[in-house]
Design a protein around this motif. Structure first.
Motif, mmCIF file in Angstrom:
data_model
loop_
_atom_site.group_PDB
_atom_site.id
_atom_site.type_symbol
_atom_site.label_atom_id
_atom_site.label_comp_id
_atom_site.label_asym_id
_atom_site.label_seq_id
_atom_site.Cartn_x
_atom_site.Cartn_y
_atom_site.Cartn_z
ATOM 1 N N ARG A 210 10.819 -7.771 -2.284
ATOM 2 C CA ARG A 210 10.415 -7.247 -3.594
ATOM 3 C C ARG A 210 10.607 -8.298 -4.680
ATOM 4 O O ARG A 210 9.732 -8.512 -5.536
ATOM 5 C CB ARG A 210 11.228 -5.993 -3.902
ATOM 6 C CG ARG A 210 10.867 -5.236 -5.193
ATOM 7 C CD ARG A 210 11.559 -5.757 -6.442
ATOM 8 N NE ARG A 210 12.981 -5.949 -6.321
ATOM 9 C CZ ARG A 210 13.917 -5.022 -6.558
ATOM 10 N NH1 ARG A 210 13.554 -3.824 -6.947
ATOM 11 N NH2 ARG A 210 15.206 -5.323 -6.438
ATOM 12 N N LYS A 213 7.984 -10.993 -4.347
ATOM 13 C CA LYS A 213 6.700 -10.513 -4.858
ATOM 14 C C LYS A 213 6.694 -10.491 -6.388
ATOM 15 O O LYS A 213 5.684 -10.812 -7.021
ATOM 16 C CB LYS A 213 6.417 -9.105 -4.328
ATOM 17 C CG LYS A 213 6.077 -9.036 -2.857
ATOM 18 C CD LYS A 213 5.932 -7.579 -2.420
ATOM 19 C CE LYS A 213 5.450 -7.439 -1.006
ATOM 20 N NZ LYS A 213 5.320 -6.028 -0.593
ATOM 21 N N GLN A 214 7.798 -10.087 -6.977
ATOM 22 C CA GLN A 214 7.874 -10.036 -8.436
ATOM 23 C C GLN A 214 7.739 -11.437 -9.028
ATOM 24 O O GLN A 214 7.024 -11.640 -10.019
ATOM 25 C CB GLN A 214 9.193 -9.405 -8.877
ATOM 26 C CG GLN A 214 9.301 -9.202 -10.380
ATOM 27 C CD GLN A 214 10.542 -8.422 -10.760
ATOM 28 O OE1 GLN A 214 11.573 -8.532 -10.092
ATOM 29 N NE2 GLN A 214 10.454 -7.634 -11.810
ATOM 30 N N ARG A 217 4.146 -12.478 -8.599
ATOM 31 C CA ARG A 217 3.321 -11.746 -9.572
ATOM 32 C C ARG A 217 3.416 -12.378 -10.953
ATOM 33 O O ARG A 217 2.396 -12.591 -11.633
ATOM 34 C CB ARG A 217 3.780 -10.298 -9.636
ATOM 35 C CG ARG A 217 3.000 -9.427 -10.619
ATOM 36 C CD ARG A 217 3.749 -8.155 -10.958
ATOM 37 N NE ARG A 217 4.985 -8.432 -11.691
ATOM 38 C CZ ARG A 217 5.839 -7.491 -12.099
ATOM 39 N NH1 ARG A 217 5.600 -6.222 -11.806
ATOM 40 N NH2 ARG A 217 6.933 -7.809 -12.753
ATOM 41 N N ASP A 218 4.621 -12.676 -11.379
ATOM 42 C CA ASP A 218 4.817 -13.240 -12.721
ATOM 43 C C ASP A 218 4.236 -14.645 -12.826
ATOM 44 O O ASP A 218 3.652 -15.009 -13.860
ATOM 45 C CB ASP A 218 6.303 -13.246 -13.071
ATOM 46 C CG ASP A 218 6.890 -11.844 -13.205
ATOM 47 O OD1 ASP A 218 6.091 -10.879 -13.296
ATOM 48 O OD2 ASP A 218 8.119 -11.710 -13.185
ATOM 49 N N ALA A 221 0.452 -14.253 -13.010
ATOM 50 C CA ALA A 221 0.048 -13.765 -14.327
ATOM 51 C C ALA A 221 0.113 -14.870 -15.380
ATOM 52 O O ALA A 221 -0.692 -14.903 -16.317
ATOM 53 C CB ALA A 221 0.939 -12.598 -14.739
ATOM 54 N N PRO A 231 -4.386 -10.901 -9.950
ATOM 55 C CA PRO A 231 -3.121 -10.449 -10.553
ATOM 56 C C PRO A 231 -2.799 -8.985 -10.263
ATOM 57 O O PRO A 231 -1.623 -8.631 -10.072
ATOM 58 C CB PRO A 231 -3.350 -10.680 -12.056
ATOM 59 C CG PRO A 231 -4.340 -11.801 -12.109
ATOM 60 C CD PRO A 231 -5.246 -11.595 -10.929
ATOM 61 N N LEU A 232 -3.830 -8.135 -10.200
ATOM 62 C CA LEU A 232 -3.579 -6.728 -9.897
ATOM 63 C C LEU A 232 -3.103 -6.549 -8.463
ATOM 64 O O LEU A 232 -2.264 -5.688 -8.184
ATOM 65 C CB LEU A 232 -4.844 -5.895 -10.140
ATOM 66 C CG LEU A 232 -4.691 -4.378 -9.932
ATOM 67 C CD1 LEU A 232 -3.634 -3.800 -10.868
ATOM 68 C CD2 LEU A 232 -6.043 -3.677 -10.153
ATOM 69 N N ASP A 235 0.576 -7.313 -8.359
ATOM 70 C CA ASP A 235 1.358 -6.188 -8.873
ATOM 71 C C ASP A 235 1.322 -5.008 -7.897
ATOM 72 O O ASP A 235 2.324 -4.296 -7.732
ATOM 73 C CB ASP A 235 0.806 -5.758 -10.229
ATOM 74 C CG ASP A 235 1.648 -4.664 -10.878
ATOM 75 O OD1 ASP A 235 2.838 -4.907 -11.138
ATOM 76 O OD2 ASP A 235 1.120 -3.565 -11.112
ATOM 77 N N HIS A 236 0.205 -4.816 -7.241
ATOM 78 C CA HIS A 236 0.005 -3.731 -6.275
ATOM 79 C C HIS A 236 1.029 -3.827 -5.137
ATOM 80 O O HIS A 236 1.704 -2.838 -4.808
ATOM 81 C CB HIS A 236 -1.428 -3.835 -5.735
ATOM 82 C CG HIS A 236 -1.823 -2.828 -4.711
ATOM 83 N ND1 HIS A 236 -2.552 -1.702 -5.021
ATOM 84 C CD2 HIS A 236 -1.649 -2.793 -3.367
ATOM 85 C CE1 HIS A 236 -2.792 -1.009 -3.920
ATOM 86 N NE2 HIS A 236 -2.256 -1.655 -2.899
ATOM 87 N N PHE A 238 3.791 -5.512 -5.126
ATOM 88 C CA PHE A 238 5.132 -5.360 -5.696
ATOM 89 C C PHE A 238 5.487 -3.884 -5.826
ATOM 90 O O PHE A 238 6.590 -3.460 -5.448
ATOM 91 C CB PHE A 238 5.191 -6.043 -7.070
ATOM 92 C CG PHE A 238 6.402 -5.664 -7.881
ATOM 93 C CD1 PHE A 238 7.651 -6.186 -7.589
ATOM 94 C CD2 PHE A 238 6.291 -4.772 -8.939
ATOM 95 C CE1 PHE A 238 8.772 -5.827 -8.333
ATOM 96 C CE2 PHE A 238 7.396 -4.406 -9.688
ATOM 97 C CZ PHE A 238 8.644 -4.946 -9.385
ATOM 98 N N ARG A 239 4.564 -3.066 -6.340
ATOM 99 C CA ARG A 239 4.832 -1.640 -6.510
ATOM 100 C C ARG A 239 5.063 -0.942 -5.170
ATOM 101 O O ARG A 239 5.855 -0.008 -5.075
ATOM 102 C CB ARG A 239 3.678 -0.968 -7.257
ATOM 103 C CG ARG A 239 3.768 -1.131 -8.780
ATOM 104 C CD ARG A 239 2.644 -0.418 -9.505
ATOM 105 N NE ARG A 239 1.459 -1.239 -9.602
ATOM 106 C CZ ARG A 239 0.294 -0.960 -9.056
ATOM 107 N NH1 ARG A 239 0.146 0.143 -8.326
ATOM 108 N NH2 ARG A 239 -0.739 -1.756 -9.219
#
Length: 267
Positions: A210, A213-214, A217-218, A221, A231-232, A235-236, A238-239
């Protein structure tokens, strides 16, 4: 019981309707320009799940359970249809009818497994020991897939991140093999100590993934790394790791009666 049913249903539909909506977008982005029929179908599914997501977000916890039952049936039908669409696309890819498209076969299979998982989840309530094993088998494979997708969608020049993603892929493959060993040993393997250790071990690894992934993601972005990852999508995934941690936490509380501190989910 009615309040719990409404709460659980809304939580599940809110989370998974967004996931299904985003699957529609990711599939569409992977089609070729000439695949107009498939693009149109993906756009239709996007609109369907966006409407379901908006409706789920508008419903309250005091909603009549009969309304929620009908809503769940509607959502189950929509998920069944997108599952069939995903399997159709997978068949087209595997029979080489979409040369040059950018959807990995494993990714299409992956998103179809998630659709099948959720439509079954709406219908089935397993005993806790079975649910712990089955949910972890499902999500460990999802996490292993995510690591593989990240590795393949990063630019090859991002060697350190690619190596990290490949290591996560290996680690989660091993965790999945372990989970399947416990699965094949049940019911004898379904003791509280074994299941508790199973959850603890998985939590540690999922938290590490996690966090990776975060970070990815950052960085994506902020345009600080080279990749073809939307980018989505970053985030996908990561969620979904966050969701897995939430499920592990929930199982831990039900299994041992000891609440897990929110700090355990932090960095």
């Amino acid at each position: 019981m009615s309040d719990a049913f409404v709460s659980r249903s809304l939580d599940e539909v809110r989370f998974w309707s967004r996931i299904m909506k985003e699957h529609s977008l990711f599939l569409r982005l992977g089609f070729r320009c000439e695949d107009t029929q498939l693009i149109n179908e993906a756009n239709q599914f996007y609109a369907i799940f966006e409407a379901i997501e908006n409706r789920a977000n508008s419903l309250q916890l005091d909603t009549d359970p009969q309304v929620i039952i009908r809503f769940n049936i509607e959502f189950h039908t929509a998920v069944s249809h997108i599952w069939a669409f995903k399997r159709k696309v997978l068949g087209l890819i595997l029979t080489c009818q979409l040369p040059g498209a950018n959807n990995f076969p494993l990714l299409v299979d992956h998103v179809s497994r998630e659709a099948n998982y959720f439509r079954n989840r709406l219908q089935e309530l397993e005993p806790l020991p079975d649910a712990i094993i089955d949910e972890n088998v499902f999500f460990l494979r999802i996490m292993a897939d995510h690591a593989k997708f990240i590795s393949h969608l990063l630019d090859p020049s991002e060697r350190k991140l690619v190596d990290q993603a490949n290591q996560f892929s290996h680690d989660f493959d091993q965790l999945l093999f372990q989970a399947r060993d416990i699965e094949s040993m049940r019911p004898q393997s379904q003791t509280v100590p074994i299941l508790d250790q199973f959850l603890d071990q998985n939590r540690v690894s999922v938290k590490s993934l996690r966090d990776f992934k975060q970070t990815a993601r950052d960085l994506i972005a902020a345009c600080r790394i080279k990749s073809i990852i939307h980018p989505l999508l970053a985030d996908h995934v990561f969620r979904e790791a966050e969701r897995f941690l939430f499920i592990i936490d929930m199982f831990e509380q039900h299994l041992t009666g000891t609440p897990v501190s929110p700090r355990d989910l932090e960095h």
